[in-house]
Design a protein around this motif. Structure first.
Motif, PDB file in Angstrom:
ATOM      1  N   VAL A  76      10.364  -8.923  -1.108  1.00 30.29           N
ATOM      2  CA  VAL A  76      11.282  -7.884  -0.628  1.00 30.29           C
ATOM      3  C   VAL A  76      12.728  -8.288  -0.887  1.00 30.29           C
ATOM      4  CG1 VAL A  76      12.086  -6.663   1.426  1.00 30.29           C
ATOM      5  CG2 VAL A  76       9.643  -7.032   1.072  1.00 30.29           C
ATOM      6  N   ARG A  77      13.031  -9.571  -0.693  1.00 26.74           N
ATOM      7  CA  ARG A  77      14.398 -10.037  -0.962  1.00 26.74           C
ATOM      8  C   ARG A  77      14.745  -9.861  -2.435  1.00 26.74           C
ATOM      9  NH1 ARG A  77      13.863 -15.111   0.328  1.00 26.74           N
ATOM     10  NH2 ARG A  77      14.496 -14.911   2.503  1.00 26.74           N
ATOM     11  N   LEU A  78      13.791 -10.161  -3.310  1.00 28.24           N
ATOM     12  CA  LEU A  78      14.034 -10.022  -4.743  1.00 28.24           C
ATOM     13  C   LEU A  78      14.295  -8.564  -5.114  1.00 28.24           C
ATOM     14  CD1 LEU A  78      14.126 -11.197  -7.581  1.00 28.24           C
ATOM     15  CD2 LEU A  78      11.627 -11.031  -7.669  1.00 28.24           C
ATOM     16  N   VAL A  79      13.488  -7.662  -4.599  1.00 30.30           N
ATOM     17  CA  VAL A  79      13.686  -6.237  -4.914  1.00 30.30           C
ATOM     18  C   VAL A  79      14.995  -5.738  -4.321  1.00 30.30           C
ATOM     19  CG1 VAL A  79      12.734  -3.924  -4.681  1.00 30.30           C
ATOM     20  CG2 VAL A  79      11.210  -5.853  -5.077  1.00 30.30           C
ATOM     21  N   ARG A  80      15.309  -6.175  -3.110  1.00 32.64           N
ATOM     22  CA  ARG A  80      16.579  -5.755  -2.493  1.00 32.64           C
ATOM     23  C   ARG A  80      17.766  -6.198  -3.346  1.00 32.64           C
ATOM     24  NH1 ARG A  80      18.391  -9.219   2.413  1.00 32.64           N
ATOM     25  NH2 ARG A  80      18.515 -10.622   0.613  1.00 32.64           N
ATOM     26  N   ASP A  81      17.726  -7.435  -3.834  1.00 30.94           N
ATOM     27  CA  ASP A  81      18.830  -7.944  -4.634  1.00 30.94           C
ATOM     28  C   ASP A  81      18.945  -7.235  -5.976  1.00 30.94           C
ATOM     29  OD1 ASP A  81      19.435  -9.725  -2.632  1.00 30.94           O
ATOM     30  OD2 ASP A  81      18.431 -11.439  -3.581  1.00 30.94           O
ATOM     31  N   GLU A  82      17.817  -6.853  -6.561  1.00 33.32           N
ATOM     32  CA  GLU A  82      17.813  -6.295  -7.912  1.00 33.32           C
ATOM     33  C   GLU A  82      17.628  -4.779  -7.943  1.00 33.32           C
ATOM     34  OE1 GLU A  82      18.672  -8.268 -10.058  1.00 33.32           O
ATOM     35  OE2 GLU A  82      17.876 -10.277  -9.715  1.00 33.32           O
ATOM     36  N   GLN A  83      17.631  -4.125  -6.793  1.00 30.98           N
ATOM     37  CA  GLN A  83      17.238  -2.717  -6.764  1.00 30.98           C
ATOM     38  C   GLN A  83      18.170  -1.822  -7.593  1.00 30.98           C
ATOM     39  OE1 GLN A  83      17.731  -0.564  -3.021  1.00 30.98           O
ATOM     40  NE2 GLN A  83      18.886  -2.275  -2.180  1.00 30.98           N
ATOM     41  N   ASP A  84      19.468  -2.134  -7.650  1.00 33.13           N
ATOM     42  CA  ASP A  84      20.375  -1.283  -8.425  1.00 33.13           C
ATOM     43  C   ASP A  84      19.958  -1.227  -9.892  1.00 33.13           C
ATOM     44  OD1 ASP A  84      21.914  -0.655  -6.232  1.00 33.13           O
ATOM     45  OD2 ASP A  84      23.310  -2.312  -6.530  1.00 33.13           O
ATOM     46  N   ASP A  85      19.632  -2.376 -10.451  1.00 32.96           N
ATOM     47  CA  ASP A  85      19.266  -2.382 -11.867  1.00 32.96           C
ATOM     48  C   ASP A  85      17.810  -2.000 -12.092  1.00 32.96           C
ATOM     49  OD1 ASP A  85      21.536  -3.279 -13.674  1.00 32.96           O
ATOM     50  OD2 ASP A  85      21.694  -4.689 -12.023  1.00 32.96           O
ATOM     51  N   LEU A  86      16.944  -2.210 -11.106  1.00 34.46           N
ATOM     52  CA  LEU A  86      15.587  -1.681 -11.219  1.00 34.46           C
ATOM     53  C   LEU A  86      15.623  -0.157 -11.313  1.00 34.46           C
ATOM     54  CD1 LEU A  86      13.737  -3.920  -8.599  1.00 34.46           C
ATOM     55  CD2 LEU A  86      13.440  -3.986 -11.068  1.00 34.46           C
ATOM     56  N   LEU A  87      16.482   0.461 -10.499  1.00 31.04           N
ATOM     57  CA  LEU A  87      16.632   1.914 -10.568  1.00 31.04           C
ATOM     58  C   LEU A  87      17.327   2.332 -11.860  1.00 31.04           C
ATOM     59  CD1 LEU A  87      17.705   2.674  -6.883  1.00 31.04           C
ATOM     60  CD2 LEU A  87      15.471   3.029  -7.914  1.00 31.04           C
ATOM     61  N   ALA A  88      18.295   1.521 -12.305  1.00 33.20           N
ATOM     62  CA  ALA A  88      19.023   1.871 -13.528  1.00 33.20           C
ATOM     63  C   ALA A  88      18.100   1.903 -14.734  1.00 33.20           C
ATOM     64  CB  ALA A  88      20.162   0.881 -13.760  1.00 33.20           C
ATOM     65  N   THR A  89      17.111   1.000 -14.777  1.00 29.77           N
ATOM     66  CA  THR A  89      16.172   1.015 -15.902  1.00 29.77           C
ATOM     67  C   THR A  89      15.370   2.311 -15.919  1.00 29.77           C
ATOM     68  OG1 THR A  89      14.482  -0.144 -14.608  1.00 29.77           O
ATOM     69  CG2 THR A  89      15.986  -1.489 -15.899  1.00 29.77           C
ATOM     70  N   ALA A  90      14.979   2.776 -14.734  1.00 31.39           N
ATOM     71  CA  ALA A  90      14.221   4.032 -14.670  1.00 31.39           C
ATOM     72  C   ALA A  90      15.088   5.216 -15.079  1.00 31.39           C
ATOM     73  CB  ALA A  90      13.678   4.231 -13.255  1.00 31.39           C
ATOM     74  N   HIS A  91      16.321   5.263 -14.597  1.00 35.19           N
ATOM     75  CA  HIS A  91      17.204   6.380 -14.947  1.00 35.19           C
ATOM     76  C   HIS A  91      17.546   6.366 -16.442  1.00 35.19           C
ATOM     77  CE1 HIS A  91      17.687   7.954 -10.940  1.00 35.19           C
ATOM     78  NE2 HIS A  91      18.061   6.767 -10.476  1.00 35.19           N
ATOM     79  N   HIS A  92      17.691   5.171 -17.005  1.00 36.27           N
ATOM     80  CA  HIS A  92      17.972   5.089 -18.448  1.00 36.27           C
ATOM     81  C   HIS A  92      16.786   5.637 -19.248  1.00 36.27           C
ATOM     82  CE1 HIS A  92      19.636   3.540 -22.194  1.00 36.27           C
ATOM     83  NE2 HIS A  92      18.436   3.044 -22.472  1.00 36.27           N
ATOM     84  N   ALA A  93      15.564   5.312 -18.809  1.00 34.67           N
ATOM     85  CA  ALA A  93      14.376   5.821 -19.501  1.00 34.67           C
ATOM     86  C   ALA A  93      14.287   7.339 -19.395  1.00 34.67           C
ATOM     87  CB  ALA A  93      13.121   5.172 -18.928  1.00 34.67           C
TER      88      ALA A  93
END
Length: 658
Positions: free
Chosen positions: A385-402
């Motif tokens: 959960v800590r990893l996803v919280r820290d990286e969530q902005d770019d995890l979402l950015a990859t989806a929006h870019h796709a």
């Protein structure tokens, strides 16, 4: 090169456009006075447009009783430099005759023995020469004080550094009135903004404008200058798209004519490796680690080994901000300022490298999401959960870019990323975001892919509470393939969603049958989704009011399910269900102790995100302590709470699966 020099005791008249003064900088001004009084060399640093020169001007100009007999200022109006240009400018400011050879000994003689303060303003283009000259003058003139403004420190041993940050957009604790950033906006905009600010809705819009430019004084003032052309609503709308367009027709400095020019001046001072790392790192939307920067920015002539040094130098320039504790156990994270990110992205696009950098970001965060999923399945759920919280902005950015650039490779990788962190959407209260992304990505991907199959039942689960019709449509898409391929795991998770849908319709009998099927179909220790203990917990809750003995058996199976003790979320769900069953059996004391222990065992560190499970436990504890029997609202993202059924459940609904 054009030079502007100030002589003894006289100060240049303040620029009429520099009306902000020391708004929001009183603490920094006091700190600067203290440092100048106690140390011989002080450097004020910060990103472009942060207000370094203004702070130096206002602090020295507002000194009631100056401790120096003479204040000498040297400042550049252009970035064109040549050999010994700083020494020549200093000699001219100190009163040397034109053409005097600016040797260190001659400059020291010009400084004299009286107490003098030499202000070297904006020395970035000649920083190497400045470092040498300052060191020589301080050694030769004991009574000399030197104040430097630059984007980064000189690096001399006796140097004291005052680093400026952006103006606060939120009102500091204990303070009254508008925040410093808002006050600067109002001061720059004069009467029109003051009238607008008097109305509460417009006050909130001013705060939004200041937040969009991240509290940078230059950007705030340039934004305030736009009010003669745009309303606050239009200004905020344009700033959401970017801020590089902000300009002024009469800047105090040429490079301050626009935000882009101010940032570009810093970019021009960087070496090639710094420029490349800056541009490639602009693809990161949120904070990022050194490892992420290496994955995206290395290659093409940039060795991975130089990237950590580049990140440190970009942080010193103010392009990056180090977040967290740089000296702590965890590795530091970096976040690029919005203006620097926009400039870097434009340079990356001009170089034709943006698609490659975005693709490397997608591949990297696909691996990050897969690692988070493995952490969750192996029992390190806090770390996941800590990893996803820290990286969530770019995890979402990859989806929006796709989604913005449809391509089979990108959309498949984005779907893998979203599905790998299923627990973030399902167990930690981000269902709406996860459902939106899945609903848009699934039609773009091959439906037989494993991630598409998992994404379909996950979307159905997430849609139960807000859009039952969509949930049924997702189930209809997942069911046939699972039946034909004999995929018991998918069939079990589909059955769980069917149970939640039945419960929403008030059919507890059908819901119990579906939850029992789910618990039997899903094997223990299967990765990539909720444990069967979650389905058993839901079954126990459905039976608690109608079949207490069967509910108790289901709750006991849930808390003793293989591996449940290593699955913090499933363990919390199971203990919640057991506490509910105890309360239904007339044992509120036992239920309270179990709920309390489950809450304490699943407590997250301060600042760590919690999910609906913790909220449900807190609700149950409050209910037991107050002695009320009111039931909480259904929450299918945690476990559904039974609604009025069509009739009592048969006692053997669960026993046949025990």
């Amino acid at each position: 090169m054009r030079l502007r020099a100030g002589g003894a005791t006289s100060r240049p008249a303040p620029d009429p456009r520099e009306s902000g003064g020391l708004i929001g900088r009183s603490h920094e001004s006091a700190a600067l006075r203290h440092l100048l009084g106690a140390h011989r060399l002080v450097t004020v640093t910060g990103f472009a447009g942060i207000g370094k020169s203004r702070l130096a001007d206002c602090t020295l100009g507002s000194w009631d009783t100056s401790p120096w007999r003479r204040i000498v200022r040297v400042r550049w109006d252009a970035d064109v430099t040549g050999p010994a240009s700083l020494a020549e400018a200093a000699a001219a400011a100190l009163g040397a005759a034109p053409g005097t050879d600016p040797r260190p000994a001659d400059l020291a003689a010009l400084c004299g023995t009286e107490r003098s303060l030499l202000l070297l303003d904006d020395v970035d283009p000649v920083q190497a020469e400045c470092t040498r000259l300052v060191q020589q003058l301080l050694m030769a003139v004991p009574g000399l004080r030197v104040l430097v403004t630059a984007r980064r420190p000189l690096g001399l041993g006796e140097e004291q550094v005052l680093r400026l940050s952006a103006l606060p957009v939120d009102v500091p604790a204990g303070a009254t009135g508008p925040a410093p950033a808002v006050r600067l906006f109002v001061e720059r905009a004069r009467d029109s903004a003051e009238e607008l600010l008097a109305r509460d809705p417009e006050s909130a819009r001013v705060e939004e404008v200041c937040r969009l430019v991240e509290g940078v004084p230059l950007a705030i003032e340039l934004a305030a200058d736009q009010l003669d052309r745009y309303s606050l609503d239009d200004l905020a709308a344009r700033l959401r798209q970017g801020q590089g367009w902000l300009t002024s027709s009469y800047p105090a400095l040429r490079r301050h004519q626009s935000v882009r020019d101010a940032v570009g001046a810093s970019y021009q001072l960087c070496e090639r490796a710094l420029r490349v790392v800056w541009a490639r790192s602009s693809v990161f939307t949120g904070s990022f680690t050194e490892a992420s920067a290496v994955a995206v920015a290395s290659g093409g002539g940039i060795d991975a080994q130089v990237i950590p040094s580049c990140l440190t130098q970009l942080t010193a320039l103010g392009v990056l901000r180090a977040t967290g504790d740089p000296g702590g156990v965890r590795r530091p994270r970096y976040r690029m300022t919005r203006a620097a990110r926009e400039f870097g992205a434009s340079r990356l696009t001009e170089a034709g490298e943006y698609p490659v950098a975005a693709s490397r970001r997608t591949q990297h965060f696909q691996q990050v999401a897969a690692h988070a999923g493995r952490c969750w399945d192996s029992g390190d759920q806090l770390g996941a959960v800590r990893l996803v919280r820290d990286e969530q902005d770019d995890l979402l950015a990859t989806a929006h870019h796709a989604l913005e650039h449809p391509d089979p490779e990108h959309t498949d990788a984005a779907l893998d990323t979203i599905v790998s962190v299923w627990f973030w959407w399902l167990a930690h209260g981000h269902a709406a975001t996860g459902l939106d992304l899945l609903a848009r990505l699934l039609p773009l991907c091959e439906p037989t892919r494993p991630s598409a199959v998992r994404g379909t039942w996950l979307a159905a689960w997430l849609a139960v509470d807000t859009d039952p019709a969509a949930a049924r449509a997702f189930l209809a898409a997942a069911w046939p393939g699972a039946v034909l391929s004999g995929d018991d795991v998918t069939l079990g998770r589909v059955a769980h969603v069917e149970g939640m849908l039945a419960l929403r319709q008030g059919d507890a009998r059908a819901a119990a049958a579906h939850f029992a099927d789910a618990a039997e179909l899903i094997p223990a220790f299967v990765p990539g989704g909720p444990s069967p203990a979650v389905s058993l917990s839901a079954l126990a809750l459905v039976q608690a009011e109608h079949s207490p003995r069967a509910a108790l058996r289901a709750a006991r199976r849930a808390v003793s399910w293989p591996g449940v003790r290593d699955d913090a979320w499933a363990n919390l769900v199971a203990n919640y269900a057991r506490a509910r069953v105890d309360a239904a059996h007339g044992r509120p004391g036992r239920a309270w102790h179990r709920a309390r222990r489950a809450l304490d065992a699943g407590a997250a560190p301060p600042g760590h995100p919690t999910g609906p499970g913790h909220t449900a436990l807190l609700h149950l504890i409050a209910e037991l302590e107050s002695g009320t029997s009111a039931r909480p609202a259904p929450d299918p993202l945690f476990v559904p709470h039974p609604r009025p059924s069509h009739g009592p459940l048969p006692a053997d609904t669960a026993s046949q699966h025990s």
